[in-house]
Design a protein around this motif. Structure first.
Motif: not given
Length: 236
Positions: A173-190
């Motif tokens: 859990a600590g490794l996932a918290e530190r280095f894992g993916a996180r939910p996000a929203v794109l504010l501009a096209d990618c």
């Protein structure tokens, strides 16, 4: 006997640490209630840009205020700043799910034509369930402590095995918290090899060197610049 006392102390410490692992330190923020009242006053007066600034000034990610986030999302929605509205609706929903919020979020997504990309692969699976890993680690640690107290004749190998399991879950859990993916929203096209991901897309991202984020999804392989990405949760 001494090893049992040491193991009990370690289990107690691990249980407390794992249970408290979800708490995060936040930066300085204003009084959320005062910010909410000021934002509401400005919103009623039709001063939407100022209302949005007032709401945001009171936001503290360490102690999220769902009404503040919801009102900010609604204000941004009125301003047609829909990617930002989605971001704040998501933050409000994480703090306190609400049917009205879900309806507004659905409307913003529909207006933008944006999509929600599920996290793909093992990394995505672990990242989505890192809080569950912490809770499981806490449960196993408390189980070890309970066995030591209630059933002192429990075989040593059972206790050691359970303690190792708790440590592994907590470390994961600590490794996932530190280095894992996180939910996000794109504010501009990618841009991606398969085409652009539009602003408002919700995805799981992992930070890369050079102020960039990689989208973690089976259906997209993209690297986006940091200004185009807004994390729903604060970084650790």
């Amino acid at each position: 006997m001494r090893w049992r006392i040491a193991l009990a102390a370690a289990a107690l410490a691990a249980g407390v640490a794992a249970a408290a692992g979800g708490l995060r330190a936040g930066g300085e923020a204003g009084d959320p209630v005062a910010a909410l009242n000021e934002g509401n006053r400005l919103f009623r007066d039709g001063r939407l840009e100022e209302a949005a600034a007032a709401y945001e000034a009171g936001w503290d990610p360490a102690s999220p205020h769902p009404t503040l986030a919801y009102n900010l999302g609604t204000t941004l929605h009125h301003l047609d700043r829909l990617p930002e509205a989605i971001l704040w609706y998501r933050r409000a929903g994480d703090a306190a799910p609400d049917p009205w919020l879900e309806e507004n979020l659905w409307l913003a997504r529909r207006t933008l034509g944006s999509q929600v990309l599920p996290a793909g692969g093992v990394e995505g699976l672990i990242s989505r369930h890192r809080q569950a890993l912490r809770l499981a680690a806490a449960a196993v640690a408390w189980l070890v402590l309970g066995l030591l107290v209630a059933l002192p004749r429990t075989p040593a190998w059972v206790l050691v095995l359970l303690a190792a399991l708790a440590a592994s879950l907590y470390a994961g859990a600590g490794l996932a918290e530190r280095f894992g993916a996180r939910p996000a929203v794109l504010l501009a096209d990618c841009s991606t090899p398969a085409g652009d991901l539009p602003a408002g897309t919700e995805a799981w991202v992992r930070p890369l060197a050079g102020e960039r984020y990689r989208i973690v999804a089976r259906s997209a392989d993209a690297v986006c610049p940091a200004p185009a990405v807004a994390l729903i949760e604060p970084p650790p």
